[in-house]
Scaffold this active site. Structure first.
Site, PDB file in Angstrom:
ATOM      1  N   GLU A 123      -5.473  -8.118  -1.195  1.00 27.50           N
ATOM      2  CA  GLU A 123      -6.146  -8.068   0.110  1.00 27.50           C
ATOM      3  C   GLU A 123      -7.633  -7.824  -0.127  1.00 27.50           C
ATOM      4  O   GLU A 123      -7.999  -6.986  -0.956  1.00 27.50           O
ATOM      5  CB  GLU A 123      -5.618  -6.934   1.000  1.00 27.50           C
ATOM      6  CG  GLU A 123      -4.272  -7.190   1.595  1.00 27.50           C
ATOM      7  CD  GLU A 123      -3.827  -6.100   2.548  1.00 27.50           C
ATOM      8  OE1 GLU A 123      -4.683  -5.493   3.224  1.00 27.50           O
ATOM      9  OE2 GLU A 123      -2.610  -5.854   2.598  1.00 27.50           O
ATOM     10  N   GLU A 132       0.831  -1.214   0.000  1.00 28.66           N
ATOM     11  CA  GLU A 132       0.000   0.000   0.000  1.00 28.66           C
ATOM     12  C   GLU A 132       0.864   1.262   0.000  1.00 28.66           C
ATOM     13  O   GLU A 132       0.775   2.117   0.884  1.00 28.66           O
ATOM     14  CB  GLU A 132      -0.954  -0.025   1.196  1.00 28.66           C
ATOM     15  CG  GLU A 132      -1.937  -1.187   1.120  1.00 28.66           C
ATOM     16  CD  GLU A 132      -3.058  -1.132   2.140  1.00 28.66           C
ATOM     17  OE1 GLU A 132      -2.870  -0.558   3.217  1.00 28.66           O
ATOM     18  OE2 GLU A 132      -4.160  -1.666   1.847  1.00 28.66           O
TER      19      GLU A 132
HETATM   20  C1  BG6 Z   1      -4.538  -2.995   4.768  1.00 28.85           C
HETATM   21  C2  BG6 Z   1      -3.191  -3.381   5.305  1.00 28.85           C
HETATM   22  O1  BG6 Z   1      -4.593  -1.619   4.776  1.00 28.85           O
HETATM   23  O2  BG6 Z   1      -5.676  -3.355   5.481  1.00 28.85           O
HETATM   24  C3  BG6 Z   1      -3.196  -4.514   6.288  1.00 28.85           C
HETATM   25  O3  BG6 Z   1      -2.297  -3.657   4.254  1.00 28.85           O
HETATM   26  C4  BG6 Z   1      -4.394  -4.383   7.205  1.00 28.85           C
HETATM   27  O4  BG6 Z   1      -1.965  -4.507   6.962  1.00 28.85           O
HETATM   28  C5  BG6 Z   1      -5.652  -4.468   6.344  1.00 28.85           C
HETATM   29  O5  BG6 Z   1      -4.429  -5.313   8.219  1.00 28.85           O
HETATM   30  C6  BG6 Z   1      -6.956  -4.498   7.112  1.00 28.85           C
HETATM   31  O6  BG6 Z   1      -7.025  -3.427   7.972  1.00 28.85           O
HETATM   32  P1  BG6 Z   1      -7.310  -3.609   9.524  1.00 28.85           P
HETATM   33  O7  BG6 Z   1      -7.125  -2.269  10.051  1.00 28.85           O
HETATM   34  O8  BG6 Z   1      -8.674  -4.129   9.633  1.00 28.85           O
HETATM   35  O9  BG6 Z   1      -6.282  -4.577  10.003  1.00 28.85           O
END
Ligand code: BG6
Length: 487
Positions: A384, A176
């Site tokens: 993701e 990111e």
């Molecule tokens: C992304 C990141 O922004 O979102 C991860 O790359 C992160 O590291 C994921 O865990 C989900 O966000 P969160 O805040 O729910 O863990």
């Protein structure tokens, strides 16, 4: 009819600082993530150094992959995963970041992990820097705002890419990368201590940045672009089969209304927040629209004479982005707000939200896959995606998570539509495939996995693994190549 290709990378994703643990074992040095305390939706995570024994630091044990990788990879194999996205902790390889020689125990650990994956034919996708750099680089050099860090990174990337030749083909240079265009990215992504010292994660922690501070963030980003481009070039010279990609935070939004002002705001957001970094990493040059953005925000960055050439020579091979939700943009002030991954926006009346207030928008994944693909025309992966939710471990060891199945099903269906649209989507690695700690809040009970980890916000728990209902469901999806009639 199956729309997913046979060789589609059905996968799962994690990151060292949220999953690995063993933060001070095997010669690992501390990373910036190791000083972030646990928080919640109400209480922002804070940077606390020295380590305070009365605080919880989620990265220290995380999900304990460091000690359980064999068991975890076996579960991934049972699930049928074709790809596992993970990150290497830079500080496990170079404990201070500026060391000359790597830490052998760190190299050995990841070699064992990659060999274990190979045993089960699971392709690793490795992020070189996922929200952590060795803490020494933050403290001594002010993180990525210092140009010297480029060389330390390239020394690290060259060391591991060479070391794991034959074991790792797919790499991502920065997780990111566009997160550093937001004030909160200054710490976990940039390690810029002169801006973030004593502050935390919430946007309210950065009420108004000075032009020096904003310029530092964009200078840090410029250095990351150069480090990424040098890594791509080096990897290709080493072995032309290696594939190096970019990873963009899906800061995905729509205009709230057809008011032309909202449309212009939307366009500006797409350009400057979503696509800016991908434009640089794919086209090897700064896009035209950033000139005005820099001028209006009083951003000055120092470039050197060769920088343009370096960027041109290091364009990535494939594109990836995270996608969780969408928000809305508007010039109106009196609208209902909603949160999302790294950002806040106006509420979309057509969408439901998760327990953490992130709007759920499966069709948006199709929309943005098309937007990315038409811009770069390179293979794409969703690296993701997922639903952060509270799961309950029943007495019989079962976890019923129909909400997660529904979320994944709807997103996979829309990915199939995107493939049908002509998008060259080659992989899907849903986030936190085995439960891990949350990035934004540091909570453990915000879970994404299809495997449950018996661990809790206060750091307690057996850390044993349990298969959720979504495990069996995702396994079937993979077995059937994501055949949508099956879904
Ligand atoms: C992304 C990141 O922004 O979102 C991860 O790359 C992160 O590291 C994921 O865990 C989900 O966000 P969160 O805040 O729910 O863990």
């Amino acid at each position: 009819m199956t729309k997913f290709p046979k060789d589609f990378f059905w996968g799962g994703a994690t990151a060292a600082n949220q999953f690995e643990g063993g933060w001070n074992e095997g010669g690992k040095g501390p990373s910036v993530a190791d000083f972030l305390t646990a928080g919640s939706r109400e209480q922002v995570r804070k940077y606390k150094n020295p380590i305070d024994p009365n605080q919880i630091y989620p990265s220290h044990k995380a999900s304990d992959f460091y000690h359980r990788y064999k068991e975890d990879i076996k579960l991934m194999a049972e699930l049928g995963l074709k790809m596992f996205r993970m990150s290497i902790s830079w500080a496990r390889i170079f404990p201070n970041g500026d060391d000359e020689h790597p830490n052998q125990a760190g190299l050995d650990f990841y070699r064992e992990v990659f060999q274990e994956l190979k045993k089960y034919n699971i392709e690793p996708l490795v992020t070189l820097s996922h929200y952590e750099l060795p803490f020494n680089l933050a403290e001594k050099y002010d993180g990525w705002s210092n140009r010297k860090v480029i060389d330390f990174y390239v020394h690290y990337s060259e060391t591991v890419i060479k070391e794991y030749q034959g074991l790792v083909k797919y790499w991502l240079t920065f997780n990111e990368i566009n997160s550093i265009t937001l004030p909160t990215g200054g710490y976990f992504n940039g390690g810029i201590m002169s801006i973030v010292d004593g502050k935390g994660f919430g946007p309210e922690e950065y009420p108004e940045e000075t032009s020096i501070e904003v310029s530092k963030r964009f200078t840090a980003l410029h250095h990351q672009f150069l480090a990424s481009a040098k890594t791509v070039k080096m990897a290709h010279e080493l072995n032309s089969n290696l594939q190096i990609g970019c990873m963009i935070a899906g800061l995905t939004s729509y205009p709230l209304t057809p008011n032309p002002d909202d449309m212009l705001l939307f366009q500006k957001h797409l350009n400057t927040q979503l696509f800016f970094c991908a434009d640089v990493q794919n086209n090897g040059e700064y896009p035209y629209y950033m000139k005005r953005y820099f001028k209006e925000n009083d951003i000055t960055i120092t470039k050197e004479i060769d920088d343009e050439k370096v960027l041109k020579e290091g364009c990535v091979d494939f594109v990836t982005f995270s996608y969780y939700s969408t928000g809305c943009l508007t010039t109106q002030n009196d609208v209902e707000k909603t949160s999302g991954n790294l950002v806040f926006g106006a509420k979309n009346p057509y969408l439901e939200t998760s327990d953490w207030g992130w709007q759920i928008d499966p069709k948006g994944i199709r929309f943005f896959l098309n937007e990315f693909y038409r811009r770069y025309r390179k293979p794409i992966m969703i690296t993701e995606n997922g639903l952060g939710a509270v799961d309950t471990l029943e007495e019989d060891g079962k976890i019923h998570d129909p909400y997660r199945i529904e979320y994944m099903k709807q997103h996979i269906e829309q990915m199939a539509e995107a493939i049908e649209d002509g998008v060259e989507l080659i992989g899907y690695t849903p986030w936190g495939i085995i439960d891990l700690t949350s990035m934004s809040t540091g909570e453990m009970h915000k879970r994404y996995g299809v495997v449950y980890v018996d661990a809790y916000d206060d750091g307690s728990g057996s850390f044993d693994r349990y298969k959720k209902d979504s495990f069996e469901w995702y396994k079937d999806v993979i077995t059937h190549d994501g055949n949508t009639t099956f879904l």
